[in-house]
Structure formats: structure tokens, C-alpha cells
Design a protein around this motif. Structure first.
Motif, short mmCIF file in Angstrom:
data_model
loop_
_atom_site.label_atom_id
_atom_site.label_comp_id
_atom_site.label_asym_id
_atom_site.label_seq_id
_atom_site.Cartn_x
_atom_site.Cartn_y
_atom_site.Cartn_z
N PHE A 1 0.84 -1.20 0.00
CA PHE A 1 0.00 0.00 0.00
C PHE A 1 0.88 1.26 0.00
N GLU A 2 0.29 2.37 -0.38
CA GLU A 2 0.98 3.66 -0.36
C GLU A 2 0.75 4.31 1.00
N ASP A 3 1.85 4.60 1.71
CA ASP A 3 1.79 5.13 3.07
C ASP A 3 0.84 6.33 3.21
N ILE A 4 1.11 7.38 2.44
CA ILE A 4 0.37 8.64 2.58
C ILE A 4 -1.11 8.43 2.27
N GLU A 5 -1.40 7.66 1.24
CA GLU A 5 -2.79 7.46 0.82
C GLU A 5 -3.58 6.64 1.83
N ALA A 6 -2.91 5.76 2.55
CA ALA A 6 -3.59 4.94 3.55
C ALA A 6 -3.77 5.68 4.87
N LEU A 7 -2.72 6.35 5.31
CA LEU A 7 -2.74 6.90 6.67
C LEU A 7 -3.28 8.32 6.77
N LYS B 1 -2.94 -11.78 8.22
CA LYS B 1 -1.74 -11.18 8.82
C LYS B 1 -2.06 -9.77 9.27
N ASN B 2 -1.86 -9.51 10.58
CA ASN B 2 -2.25 -8.19 11.10
C ASN B 2 -1.15 -7.14 10.98
N GLU B 3 -0.16 -7.40 10.16
CA GLU B 3 0.84 -6.39 9.82
C GLU B 3 0.96 -6.34 8.31
N LYS B 4 1.05 -5.14 7.78
CA LYS B 4 1.21 -4.95 6.34
C LYS B 4 2.39 -4.01 6.12
N THR B 5 3.15 -4.29 5.07
CA THR B 5 4.30 -3.46 4.73
C THR B 5 3.95 -2.68 3.47
N SER B 6 4.23 -1.38 3.53
CA SER B 6 3.90 -0.48 2.43
C SER B 6 4.89 -0.62 1.27
N THR C 1 6.08 -0.68 7.97
CA THR C 1 5.20 -1.73 8.45
C THR C 1 4.16 -1.12 9.39
N VAL C 2 2.90 -1.45 9.14
CA VAL C 2 1.78 -0.94 9.92
C VAL C 2 1.05 -2.12 10.54
N LYS C 3 0.80 -2.01 11.84
CA LYS C 3 -0.01 -3.02 12.52
C LYS C 3 -1.47 -2.63 12.34
N THR C 4 -2.26 -3.55 11.83
CA THR C 4 -3.67 -3.25 11.57
C THR C 4 -4.50 -3.45 12.84
N ASP C 5 -5.68 -2.83 12.83
CA ASP C 5 -6.60 -2.96 13.97
C ASP C 5 -7.40 -4.25 13.90
N GLU C 6 -7.60 -4.74 12.68
CA GLU C 6 -8.51 -5.87 12.47
C GLU C 6 -8.12 -6.60 11.20
N ILE C 7 -8.69 -7.79 11.03
CA ILE C 7 -8.54 -8.53 9.78
C ILE C 7 -9.91 -8.67 9.12
N LEU C 8 -9.91 -8.73 7.81
CA LEU C 8 -11.14 -8.64 7.03
C LEU C 8 -12.20 -9.67 7.41
N LYS C 9 -11.78 -10.90 7.67
CA LYS C 9 -12.79 -11.93 7.96
C LYS C 9 -13.56 -11.66 9.25
N ASN C 10 -13.05 -10.81 10.12
CA ASN C 10 -13.74 -10.47 11.37
C ASN C 10 -14.63 -9.24 11.27
N ILE C 11 -14.70 -8.64 10.09
CA ILE C 11 -15.44 -7.39 9.92
C ILE C 11 -16.91 -7.65 9.62
N GLY D 1 -3.96 3.46 -2.76
CA GLY D 1 -3.24 2.95 -3.91
C GLY D 1 -1.90 2.38 -3.49
N GLY D 2 -0.92 2.57 -4.35
CA GLY D 2 0.39 1.98 -4.14
C GLY D 2 0.48 0.67 -4.88
N LEU D 3 1.69 0.32 -5.24
CA LEU D 3 1.90 -0.95 -5.93
C LEU D 3 2.91 -1.79 -5.18
N PRO D 4 2.61 -3.04 -4.99
CA PRO D 4 1.49 -3.78 -5.60
C PRO D 4 0.21 -3.75 -4.77
N GLY D 5 0.10 -2.83 -3.81
CA GLY D 5 -1.07 -2.80 -2.94
C GLY D 5 -2.40 -2.76 -3.66
#
Length: 190
Positions: A12-18, A39-44, A49-59, A71-75
Motif C-alpha cells: 500500500f501507499e503510506d500517505i494514501e492509507a494513513l 496477517k495483522n501487519e502490512k508493509t507499504s 510496516t503498519v499493525k492493523t486494527d482488524e482482519i477482514l474476515k472479522n469485519i 493505492g500503491g503498488l502492488p497494494g
């Protein structure tokens, strides 16, 4: 309180996400950073590396008012190629909820089939991947419940457009003053 979810995939693109996370939280809105896999950590794309609050299957999507796709590639391609993301985006759109995508991420909206004949924008490098749209070159374009934006440099405008849709004018003005965005607006009015 309105709630938004930001979907993160590897690259993912840091600025666009945060930036949307920051602006929405300043507006006292709930903004969940969500991994699209287990995986509750994603690398831009820049190695952050950003620790996420949640994972999609729990939403539970019924609890959310907006979904935000950085955006961002390959995000962006990782989001586009994830069937669960496409299902979520389609469900948000079907329910008239806010769907926001920036830079390359409008390719996700295209795959979900929700931007045909809509006014949209993206990073210019992805313009040709958006089929049967009314392409615009504005910083931010809103058509109904769909918000799109150009890229990293337009992230603050993108974030404020989302805030405008989820909050009231007083909150938007307060956050603009606290971030000095009001001065940027005044500069552009000159």
C-alpha cells in the motif's frame, strides 16, 4: 458515530492509507485499519510496516459507513485480485455506503463493476484500466457515493472529502483549522 474502514494489502501507499485515518480520527470518527488477509501487519510500498486494527474476515460490514482503498503498488493490484475485497466493495456500493479509492485503487472499483458511466479519477497511469467511465483530472471526484482521487499529493484533499461526507461542517472546519488546511484553502482562493 460514523465508522470507516481502510483496507490494507501488502504494498500500500503510506500517505494514501494513513492520511484518511489521521483526518477521520481528528474528526472524532472511528477509522479501522484492516488487513485483507490473516496477517495483522502490512508493509507499504516504501517499506513501512503498519499493525492493523482488524482482519477482514472479522469485519461486520453493517457496522461501517465507508470503505477506503489506498493505492500503491502492488497494494492496489493485491486489493483488486482479492475476491473478498471485491465482494465487500460491491456490498458497500449496493447499500449506498461511501466507497473511496485513490491513485491506482480505482482499478478495484472497476473490477467490482461499480464505476461504469461514473465520473472518476485516478493516477494517470491507470486511466486506461478504467473502462466506460467519465474520466476527470480533478484532485478529487465524487459521483454519488463514490469518491476517487489522483495520488499521494492529493491525499489530504481525498481525506477531507471523506470527512465531509461522514461528518458535519463544524467538524470539518475544526479539523481544517487544527491541520492548517484552512490556510491552504485560503492560498488556493487567491
Amino acid at each position: 458515530m460514523k465508522k470507516a474502514i481502510v483496507l490494507l494489502a501488502e504494498g500500500f501507499e503510506d500517505i494514501e492509507a494513513l492520511t484518511p485515518v489521521d483526518i477521520l480520527r481528528r474528526g472524532k470518527l472511528s477509522c479501522t485499519i484492516c488487513s485483507v488477509d490473516d496477517k495483522n501487519e502490512k508493509t507499504s510500498s516504501r517499506g513501512t510496516t503498519v499493525k492493523t486494527d482488524e482482519i477482514l474476515k472479522n469485519i461486520n460490514i453493517d457496522e461501517y459507513d465507508a470503505v477506503i482503498l489506498p493505492g500503491g503498488l502492488p497494494g492496489a493490484t493485491n486489493l483488486r485480485d482479492n475476491d473478498n475485497v471485491i465482494k465487500l466493495v460491491s456490498a458497500f456500493n449496493k447499500n449506498g455506503k461511501l466507497v473511496a479509492a485513490i491513485c491506482a485503487a480505482p482499478i478495484v472499483l472497476d473490477k467490482a463493476g461499480i464505476i461504469k458511466n461514473k465520473n472518476v479519477t485516478s493516477n494517470p497511469n491507470f486511466k486506461d484500466e478504467l473502462k466506460e467511465v467519465n474520466y476527470k483530472e480533478d484532485f478529487v471526484v465524487q459521483d454519488g457515493n463514490i469518491i476517487t482521487s489522483r495520488g499521494a499529493a492529493t491525499s489530504i484533499y481525498f481525506a477531507f472529502k471523506i470527512l465531509e461526507n461522514l461528518s458535519d461542517e463544524e467538524t470539518v472546519e475544526r479539523v481544517k483549522r487544527s491541520t492548517l488546511m484552512n490556510l491552504v484553502d485560503q492560498y488556493h482562493e487567491k
